[in-house]
Each structure stands twice: as C-alpha cells, then as structure tokens.
Design an enzyme around this catalytic site. Structure first.
Site, PDB file in Angstrom:
ATOM      1  N   ASP A  61       0.823  -1.216   0.000  1.00 38.20           N
ATOM      2  CA  ASP A  61       0.000   0.000   0.000  1.00 38.20           C
ATOM      3  C   ASP A  61       0.854   1.261   0.000  1.00 38.20           C
ATOM      4  OD1 ASP A  61      -1.993  -1.795   0.164  1.00 38.20           O
ATOM      5  OD2 ASP A  61      -2.719  -1.190   2.163  1.00 38.20           O
ATOM      6  N   GLU A  62       1.977   1.218   0.719  1.00 37.50           N
ATOM      7  CA  GLU A  62       2.837   2.407   0.826  1.00 37.50           C
ATOM      8  C   GLU A  62       3.357   2.821  -0.547  1.00 37.50           C
ATOM      9  OE1 GLU A  62       3.364  -0.343   2.743  1.00 37.50           O
ATOM     10  OE2 GLU A  62       2.300   0.543   4.458  1.00 37.50           O
ATOM     11  N   GLU A  63       3.691   1.822  -1.352  1.00 36.65           N
ATOM     12  CA  GLU A  63       4.213   2.114  -2.677  1.00 36.65           C
ATOM     13  C   GLU A  63       3.105   2.734  -3.532  1.00 36.65           C
ATOM     14  OE1 GLU A  63       7.011   2.310  -3.813  1.00 36.65           O
ATOM     15  OE2 GLU A  63       6.818   2.225  -6.005  1.00 36.65           O
ATOM     16  N   TYR A  64       1.896   2.206  -3.394  1.00 35.19           N
ATOM     17  CA  TYR A  64       0.760   2.775  -4.120  1.00 35.19           C
ATOM     18  C   TYR A  64       0.582   4.243  -3.713  1.00 35.19           C
ATOM     19  CZ  TYR A  64      -3.892   3.556  -5.969  1.00 35.19           C
ATOM     20  OH  TYR A  64      -4.945   4.083  -6.664  1.00 35.19           O
ATOM     21  N   SER A  68     -37.371  -3.909 -15.056  1.00 33.72           N
ATOM     22  CA  SER A  68     -37.264  -4.738 -13.848  1.00 33.72           C
ATOM     23  C   SER A  68     -37.393  -6.201 -14.252  1.00 33.72           C
ATOM     24  CB  SER A  68     -38.304  -4.331 -12.811  1.00 33.72           C
ATOM     25  OG  SER A  68     -39.580  -4.449 -13.354  1.00 33.72           O
ATOM     26  N   LEU A  69     -37.451  -7.063 -13.277  1.00 35.53           N
ATOM     27  CA  LEU A  69     -37.427  -8.500 -13.565  1.00 35.53           C
ATOM     28  C   LEU A  69     -38.709  -9.159 -13.099  1.00 35.53           C
ATOM     29  CD1 LEU A  69     -33.797  -9.318 -12.437  1.00 35.53           C
ATOM     30  CD2 LEU A  69     -34.730  -9.849 -14.693  1.00 35.53           C
ATOM     31  N   GLU A 111     -27.217 -16.640 -13.268  1.00 34.23           N
ATOM     32  CA  GLU A 111     -26.261 -15.899 -12.433  1.00 34.23           C
ATOM     33  C   GLU A 111     -26.924 -15.532 -11.114  1.00 34.23           C
ATOM     34  OE1 GLU A 111     -26.269 -13.260 -15.708  1.00 34.23           O
ATOM     35  OE2 GLU A 111     -26.866 -11.523 -14.514  1.00 34.23           O
ATOM     36  N   LYS A 119     -28.386 -13.345  -8.149  1.00 37.96           N
ATOM     37  CA  LYS A 119     -29.018 -12.028  -8.134  1.00 37.96           C
ATOM     38  C   LYS A 119     -28.545 -11.285  -6.887  1.00 37.96           C
ATOM     39  CE  LYS A 119     -33.477  -9.723  -8.572  1.00 37.96           C
ATOM     40  NZ  LYS A 119     -33.462  -8.907  -7.361  1.00 37.96           N
ATOM     41  N   ASP A 167     -28.222  -8.666  -4.028  1.00 39.12           N
ATOM     42  CA  ASP A 167     -29.227  -7.856  -3.346  1.00 39.12           C
ATOM     43  C   ASP A 167     -28.623  -6.486  -3.048  1.00 39.12           C
ATOM     44  OD1 ASP A 167     -31.531  -7.121  -2.177  1.00 39.12           O
ATOM     45  OD2 ASP A 167     -31.267  -8.284  -0.342  1.00 39.12           O
ATOM     46  N   GLU A 173     -25.126  -3.975 -10.235  1.00 40.47           N
ATOM     47  CA  GLU A 173     -25.744  -3.886  -8.915  1.00 40.47           C
ATOM     48  C   GLU A 173     -24.654  -3.509  -7.911  1.00 40.47           C
ATOM     49  OE1 GLU A 173     -29.028  -4.717  -9.075  1.00 40.47           O
ATOM     50  OE2 GLU A 173     -29.619  -4.981  -6.985  1.00 40.47           O
ATOM     51  N   TYR A 183     -24.078  -6.712 -14.800  1.00 45.53           N
ATOM     52  CA  TYR A 183     -24.885  -7.820 -15.319  1.00 45.53           C
ATOM     53  C   TYR A 183     -25.481  -7.570 -16.698  1.00 45.53           C
ATOM     54  CZ  TYR A 183     -28.745  -4.909 -13.669  1.00 45.53           C
ATOM     55  OH  TYR A 183     -29.598  -3.871 -13.459  1.00 45.53           O
ATOM     56  N   LYS A 222     -31.482 -15.892 -17.927  1.00 43.42           N
ATOM     57  CA  LYS A 222     -31.617 -15.061 -19.126  1.00 43.42           C
ATOM     58  C   LYS A 222     -31.448 -15.912 -20.377  1.00 43.42           C
ATOM     59  CE  LYS A 222     -29.685 -11.152 -16.635  1.00 43.42           C
ATOM     60  NZ  LYS A 222     -28.580 -10.229 -16.401  1.00 43.42           N
ATOM     61  N   LYS A 251     -36.671 -16.219  -7.090  1.00 45.20           N
ATOM     62  CA  LYS A 251     -36.422 -15.605  -5.781  1.00 45.20           C
ATOM     63  C   LYS A 251     -36.273 -16.674  -4.705  1.00 45.20           C
ATOM     64  CE  LYS A 251     -36.628 -11.565  -5.090  1.00 45.20           C
ATOM     65  NZ  LYS A 251     -37.465 -10.399  -5.252  1.00 45.20           N
ATOM     66  N   CYS A 280     -26.916  -3.801  37.033  1.00 45.01           N
ATOM     67  CA  CYS A 280     -26.464  -4.822  36.086  1.00 45.01           C
ATOM     68  C   CYS A 280     -27.279  -6.097  36.283  1.00 45.01           C
ATOM     69  CB  CYS A 280     -24.986  -5.102  36.303  1.00 45.01           C
ATOM     70  SG  CYS A 280     -24.394  -6.542  35.410  1.00 45.01           S
ATOM     71  N   CYS A 328     -24.721  -8.888  37.820  1.00 43.64           N
ATOM     72  CA  CYS A 328     -24.097  -8.816  39.150  1.00 43.64           C
ATOM     73  C   CYS A 328     -24.747  -7.802  40.085  1.00 43.64           C
ATOM     74  CB  CYS A 328     -22.604  -8.531  39.024  1.00 43.64           C
ATOM     75  SG  CYS A 328     -22.229  -6.808  38.643  1.00 43.64           S
ATOM     76  N   CYS A 385     -21.760  -1.735  33.022  1.00 43.61           N
ATOM     77  CA  CYS A 385     -21.773  -2.193  34.404  1.00 43.61           C
ATOM     78  C   CYS A 385     -20.405  -1.887  34.994  1.00 43.61           C
ATOM     79  CB  CYS A 385     -22.034  -3.693  34.430  1.00 43.61           C
ATOM     80  SG  CYS A 385     -21.435  -4.477  35.924  1.00 43.61           S
ATOM     81  N   CYS A 431     -18.039  -8.665  38.186  1.00 43.85           N
ATOM     82  CA  CYS A 431     -19.208  -9.051  37.391  1.00 43.85           C
ATOM     83  C   CYS A 431     -18.879 -10.313  36.583  1.00 43.85           C
ATOM     84  CB  CYS A 431     -19.594  -7.917  36.452  1.00 43.85           C
ATOM     85  SG  CYS A 431     -20.976  -8.337  35.379  1.00 43.85           S
TER      86      CYS A 431
HETATM   87  O1  D41 Z   1     -27.615  -9.249  -9.752  1.00 34.57           O
HETATM   88  C1  D41 Z   1     -28.641  -8.610 -10.001  1.00 34.57           C
HETATM   89  N1  D41 Z   1     -29.231  -7.936  -9.048  1.00 34.57           N
HETATM   90  C2  D41 Z   1     -29.201  -8.548 -11.390  1.00 34.57           C
HETATM   91  C3  D41 Z   1     -30.185  -7.617 -11.666  1.00 34.57           C
HETATM   92  C4  D41 Z   1     -28.753  -9.400 -12.418  1.00 34.57           C
HETATM   93  N2  D41 Z   1     -27.782 -10.303 -12.187  1.00 34.57           N
HETATM   94  N3  D41 Z   1     -29.296  -9.321 -13.638  1.00 34.57           N
HETATM   95  C5  D41 Z   1     -30.278  -8.416 -13.933  1.00 34.57           C
HETATM   96  N4  D41 Z   1     -30.782  -8.371 -15.179  1.00 34.57           N
HETATM   97  C6  D41 Z   1     -31.717  -7.486 -15.499  1.00 34.57           C
HETATM   98  C7  D41 Z   1     -32.237  -7.430 -16.893  1.00 34.57           C
HETATM   99  C8  D41 Z   1     -32.508  -8.806 -17.414  1.00 34.57           C
HETATM  100  C9  D41 Z   1     -33.502  -6.606 -16.974  1.00 34.57           C
HETATM  101  C10 D41 Z   1     -31.191  -6.781 -17.749  1.00 34.57           C
HETATM  102  C11 D41 Z   1     -30.741  -7.518 -12.936  1.00 34.57           C
HETATM  103  C12 D41 Z   1     -31.753  -6.605 -13.328  1.00 34.57           C
HETATM  104  N5  D41 Z   1     -32.215  -6.598 -14.602  1.00 34.57           N
HETATM  105  C13 D41 Z   1     -32.328  -5.602 -12.442  1.00 34.57           C
HETATM  106  N6  D41 Z   1     -31.796  -5.098 -11.352  1.00 34.57           N
HETATM  107  C14 D41 Z   1     -32.633  -4.209 -10.822  1.00 34.57           C
HETATM  108  C15 D41 Z   1     -33.734  -4.137 -11.606  1.00 34.57           C
HETATM  109  C16 D41 Z   1     -33.558  -4.999 -12.623  1.00 34.57           C
END
Ligand code: D41
Length: 678
Positions: free
Chosen positions: A37-40, A85-86, A117, A119, A121, A178, A230, A293, A317, A411, A414, A429, A434
């Site tokens: 890190d120091e060098e960086y 959205s999905l 893949e 998802k 959060d 994400e 993604y 997908k 989900k 407490c 004790c 405490c 205790c």
């Molecule tokens: O990892 C995820 N949260 C993720 C979100 C993912 N791996 N793939 C995603 N693919 C899509 C589409 C198919 C619509 C391109 C997504 C999302 N959408 C997504 N994330 C938030 C809203 C939609």
C-alpha cells in the site's frame, strides 16, 4: 512551457496513471495486489503533485475518484434505454412455465440456451462510457429517470474510469450493475455507527443505497462498496451476439461480473439455480435469487418486453431472509467488557430454514428510535450468518398492551450500578467481579504492566474460569497446587511457576494495582496520576468527583469513571477481600506536596526527531522529574522536544499551538529542579 517539456510531463502522468490503475485493478478486482500500500500511496502522491504543479488532470486519473466538493442535490438522468425490472418466479414450476412461454412465442421445440447468475441484493446503477471514458453514472430510479451519482460511483475503486486503451472502445456503452456491500463490511460499518450513536443500517442493501446517495462523495469513498455488472443498455459500436459474450467483454475490460453459468434447457437451469441456492449461506455478500436469461441477443430481441419487464429473463427468488414474529420479552445482556445491550426474545420463527428466537436490538438509542416495545409484532431479518435483527415494528398491529423497556439501573448479571458516559450511547456495568466480565478483567489484571502474573494468559484464565476455579479476583490468590493438579495445561512445573508468580504479584504498587483494576479510561498514566495524588487505596473509596477533576491532566471522563467505580459497594467489598488475601500495596509515587514533585510535574512531553541521547533515556529523565513522556502529540501535550528531522509531530504541535523546545532547553528545565523523590 515548451511543447517538448509539456509532452514529457504528460507522458510521466500517463505512465503513473497506467501503473496506478493497474494496481487498482489487481487490488480491487483480482484481489491480488502486486505492491505494498505504501508504494501505491507514493505513486499516487507523485501523480497528485504533478497534476497540481501543472494544473492538468487526465480523464482517467485515479485522483479524480476523491476530493470533489459536496453537491446541493442530485441532477436527474434519463436513461437512454429504460432500466427494466425482472419478472419473478417463486418455484421451479414457475421457471418451467417461463420456458414453455418462450418456446411458444418462438414457435420452437428445441432446448433454449440460457444463462444463470446470482441475483445480488443491492442497488442497480447505470454507468455510461463515451469513447472509453466514464462520463456518467446514475441510479436506476423508477427505471426511466434516475439520479446522477457520477462522483460517488467514481469512488468505487473497482469501477474503471476508462476502458483499457489497447483496444478500440465502443463509441458509447451504458453498462448496468448492482452495487452491494460485503456482509463483513456492513457489520463493521454498523459497529462503528453504533459506537458513535448513529442510526444503524437495517441490512447491507440499505447501507449500499445510503452510501451511494450521499451528496458528499467523501462519505461514499469511506464506505466499502462493490459492484457486479450484469448487462448493458444503449450500445453503439460493440458487436456482441450473446449475453455470455457481453459478460466476457466486460471481464476483459476489467469490470467485475457475477459468476455466470450457461445452461441448456430449463431442467439444467433448475439444477444451476439449486446449486446457487446451496452456496447462498457461504457467500460473503447477500443474494436474493438467481437470474435466468436467454443467452442469444437476437432471440432476446424477438421475445421483446412487456411494459416493465423483458420476456427473455426471470428472477428465481429465494426464500426471504425475513420473517414476522412477536417480541415476547426484552432483556438486557452484559458483554465481555461490561456493555449492556438490549436483546429481544422472540416468538420462535423460521427464517431461511433457521429458527430464530433472539434478536439483537443493538443499543438503547436504537430501541427508542424504532420505538420497539415488548409485545410488538416486528419484521426480523437474518442475513448470512449475521445475528438476526429487528428491522421494522408493525405499529398498525398494536393492541395497546405493548410495554416499553427501560435501561436497567442495576447490572442484570451482578447487580452493580450501571453508568452511561457523557456523549456515549452505551451503558456499562461498573462491577469489578461481574461474572459477565470477570475473565476479561482477570486477564488484564494479570498482564505485565498490571499485576504481572506470568502464566495467567488468556488460555489459562479461560481454563481456570471454565473449571470454576476463578470466579472473582480474590480467587486468584486461593489457587494452590492441589487445585491446579490434574488440569490439562498444568504439569507439575507450570503449576509451581504459576503459584510462585501469583505469590510474587502480592507485592505491588498502588499505580500498578489501580491500573490492574481495569477501570474504564484509567490507563497506566492515569493510574500513576491517581497514585501520585492518593496516599493509599482506601483514600479512593467513595471518592467524590471534585478532588479527581482537580488533578491536572486527569480527564473528566476518567474522573467520572473512577468515582463511579469506587461508589459501588460491591467493588469496595471485592477490594477488601483482595487486600485480605495478603496483597501489600506500596506507593512510591505519592507526593503530598506538589513542590517536591519535580519541576516537570503535571507536564506531558513528546520527544521527536534525532536527539543527542537515546530517546528512552530522555523519556526516563522526564519521568524522573515528575513529567510524563508520551509518543503522540495531542491537546494534552505541554511541550514537544524537537531535534533534527522532527517530521509530522512537529507540524502537529505547531497546528495545536504547543510549545516546542530543544533538548538543551529541556535539560535547563530539569537542572533547576531541587531534587526529586526519585
Ligand atoms: O444481480 C442482479 N441484481 C441482477 C439484476 C442481475 N444479475 N441481472 C439483472 N438483469 C436485469 C435485466 C434482465 C432486466 C437486464 C438484474 C436486473 N435486470 C435488475 N436489477 C434491478 C432491476 C432490474
């Protein structure tokens, strides 16, 4: 400036940027740093100096990641292609329905090539690169319009500021990903916030969202954010035919991507989804499902989209890591160092396959802030291996019978009194013996700078307390050979040695003894000060706060802690029984007349830079004349003794307006001394 010279400097900056970006990539994406890190830091400073000297910063300079002034508000950004959205599937049959729909739309019976893949959060963002340079980053918002978070996203070290220049960049590409936080980083962040009495984040997702929506990007920079890319939005000049190819392109351009798998046909998809779900608990970040997908982009385009979701993708989900239950009781638990924390006893509820019956409420401010009451219905969340916590109270479900819970005055373990320090959220405490804290305290009591009992290290203290041989401080002095015989770690010789060491520790000084008690804020220096001002232990019993605060250099917090400690009658009893075990406390530090205390009495010195004598000799001289030698400059420092090449300590002293003297001046000060007690 001549053109040649300008070119030379630009080349040098370009070279440094290239090196720094390479090290960034290795560190933050590949997780395999090549330099310390120091060098960086050294390379970074060098680049910064060049940029400052020449008033020019190149577009992909890592210095652009930090240091932008805070914004008043975020600008709106309209996504060139909406961020869809999905659609969700909650069972494997719903995945099979998805496959059937696709085959019907394509009027085809052959197996579809899918990708699967995890998802993440987190929070979706879009990052735009124009001719290979990051020009804009925005949140997903409602899918059509998001907020401009360019400055914040630039602080995420794994996000490339520019695409590698050895390839031809696309004219334009919107990349989607994400943003997320590792569970460990989230916990550390909350731990720090808890300490500072700040509101806690409910989960890593909220922490990520809160961090990316900061008007001050330096706050974002201090949070450990990651991103998993993604997909893509609007693209000009990048011919890719499949989702897998797009992901491969992202990886080769140094973007972090999820672990993506190809699967032919829906049954194989289901197997992969199953294996991702199995891995879920062991991942260092949170995922809430798997995204399936259609791999072929031409087929994606044929399938098209509904109003808000593509027909070619679906999210399977996983079971939520949340559950709804009732708080049956709230109890106070005492930690290893005496911190008293509220804990909710829950009506047992299954969350993600695990039965949860307790939840930490973190601290009493949090309890107030969320207005959590006994009898409340609450949403509980369990993330990874994290202790479950209450994220929401369902106030609509209240019946009026719910009860508030107050911080206990004594407490719960004790019975000693409980104190809250000014400016702190934690309650503690003060009990010396205790049971919740006694192990930790005895370990400290025995340590070298305290009672110096060799052989009472962490492992042995644990063993002895597990066997019930030491439950309190005075138990140490009851230990004999018989008690130790037969214990796994105590062969004949080590038992003898321990008993000898215990015996030896009985002769001690008041300063050591006070330090050994582990009173909050009373370190070695504080105990010395106390010993200087109080002739014997008994003089401290029930001591008021006034005589303590009048001791120069003894801080207010320390004074309050000392007075609180000696106000507890259980502690006085514990001290009396310790003394009854034959502990002899002498006090060579005591000075009843300040005049005799040496000319440096009450003064704190920091010695820095090269000196005509070894530093420890000078520090000893200071101590001998009643002063205190410290290693860091702070508001409590009275003098900095500076020699050649003093470095940052001198700067700090100047900043704080602290007197700076030379070695010779120090010697003059002590020469005036009429002799000391030493
Ligand atoms: O990892 C995820 N949260 C993720 C979100 C993912 N791996 N793939 C995603 N693919 C899509 C589409 C198919 C619509 C391109 C997504 C999302 N959408 C997504 N994330 C938030 C809203 C939609």
């Amino acid at each position: 400036m001549g053109n040649k010279k300008t070119k030379k400097i630009t080349d040098e900056m370009g070279n440094l940027i290239k090196q720094l970006n390479e090290h960034n990539y290795r560190y933050h994406v590949l997780d395999s740093p090549a330099i310390p890190d120091e060098e960086y830091d050294r390379l970074f400073r060098k680049l910064k100096e060049l940029e400052e000297a020449h008033g020019h910063v190149m577009t992909d300079s890592p210095t652009l990641r930090v240091g932008a002034p805070p914004l008043d508000k975020f600008d709106k950004v309209i996504h060139r292609k909406p961020m869809l959205s999905l659609d969700n599937a909650f069972s494997y049959d719903e995945l099979r329905d998805f496959d059937i729909r696709i085959k019907r739309l394509l009027k085809s019976d052959s197996e579809i090539m899918y990708t699967v893949e995890p998802k993440y959060d987190g929070l979706a963002v879009e990052i735009s690169y124009e001719n290979g340079v990051l020009v804009r980053a925005s949140t997903r918002g409602d899918g059509n319009t998001g907020e401009d978070v360019t400055l914040n996203v630039k602080t995420i070290m794994s996000v490339p500021l520019a695409l590698p220049d050895d390839k031809r960049p696309p004219r334009w590409i919107d990349i989607r990903g994400e943003i997320f936080m590792l569970i460990a980083d989230f916990e550390e962040l909350n731990r720090r916030r808890n300490e500072l009495g700040e509101a806690l984040f409910a989960n890593p997702r909220n922490a990520s969202a809160g961090s990316i929506r900061q008007l001050d990007s330096s706050i974002t920079a201090s949070r450990k954010l990651n991103i998993s890319f993604y997909g893509a939005g609007h693209v000009e000049g990048l011919p890719v035919g499949t989702h897998l190819e797009l992901m491969e392109w992202l990886r080769s351009n140094r973007f972090t991507t999820p672990d993506i798998k190809a699967a032919k046909g829906i049954e194989e998809v289901i197997r992969v989804v199953g294996s991702i779900e199995k891995e879920r608990e062991s991942l260092p970040f949170e995922i809430d499902g798997a995204v399936v997908k259609v791999n072929d982009i031409a087929i994606q385009n044929i399938l098209g989209e509904k109003t808000r979701e593509p027909r070619w993708a679906i999210a399977y989900k996983f079971a939520a890591h949340q559950g709804i239950t009732r708080i049956n009781d709230i109890i106070a638990s005492v930690g290893r160092i005496g911190t008293i924390t509220p804990i909710a006893i829950l009506e047992p509820v299954k969350i993600g396959g695990v039965t949860v019956s307790r939840s930490t409420l973190h601290n009493w401010d949090e309890l107030d802030r969320k207005d959590i009451r006994i009898g409340d219905k609450v949403v509980v969340e369990r993330a990874g291996d994290v202790i479950p916590h209450v994220i929401e109270v369902l106030t609509d479900e209240r019946t009026g019978k719910e009860r508030k819970f107050k911080v206990p005055k004594a407490c719960p373990v004790c019975g000693s009194h409980v104190e809250q320090e000014e400016g702190e959220v934690a309650f503690r405490c003060v009990g010396l013996n205790c049971p919740a804290q006694v192990r930790e305290k005895i370990r400290h009591f025995s340590s070298r700078a305290a009672m110096d009992i060799e052989g009472m290290g962490e492992k042995n203290v644990e063993l002895l307390s597990e066997r019930g041989l030491i439950r309190s401080f005075s138990d140490i002095y009851i230990l004999d050979k018989e008690a130790l015989s037969g214990l796994p770690r105590f062969a004949d010789r080590s038992a003898d040695n321990l008993i000898k060491a215990i015996e030896k520790s009985k002769r001690t000084t008041l300063a050591r003894f006070l330090f050994a008690l582990g009173i909050r804020h009373v370190g070695e220096f504080g105990s010395k000060l106390l010993a200087r001002n109080f002739r014997e232990l008994k003089d401290l019993y029930n001591v008021d706060i006034e005589p303590l605060v009048s001791i120069k250099q003894l801080g207010e917090k320390t004074a309050a802690a000392v007075s609180g400690f000696f106000a507890e009658k259980r502690n006085i009893e514990a001290l009396n029984s310790l003394v009854a075990m034959g502990i002899k406390i002498s006090n060579p530090d005591f000075r009843d007349n300040e005049d005799e205390a040496g000319t440096l009495s009450g003064l704190t010195f920091v010695v820095t830079g090269s000196m005509p004598e070894p530093r420890n000799r000078i520090e000893k001289l200071i101590e001998e004349h009643g002063g205190h030698a410290s290693s860091s400059v702070s508001g409590r420092t009275d003098y900095v003794v500076a020699g050649e090449n003093p470095g940052s300590k001198l700067n700090k002293a100047r900043e704080l307006g602290i007197a700076v003297i030379s070695y010779d001046e120090l010697v003059k000060m002590v020469e005036e001394d009429q002799g000391t007690l030493f």
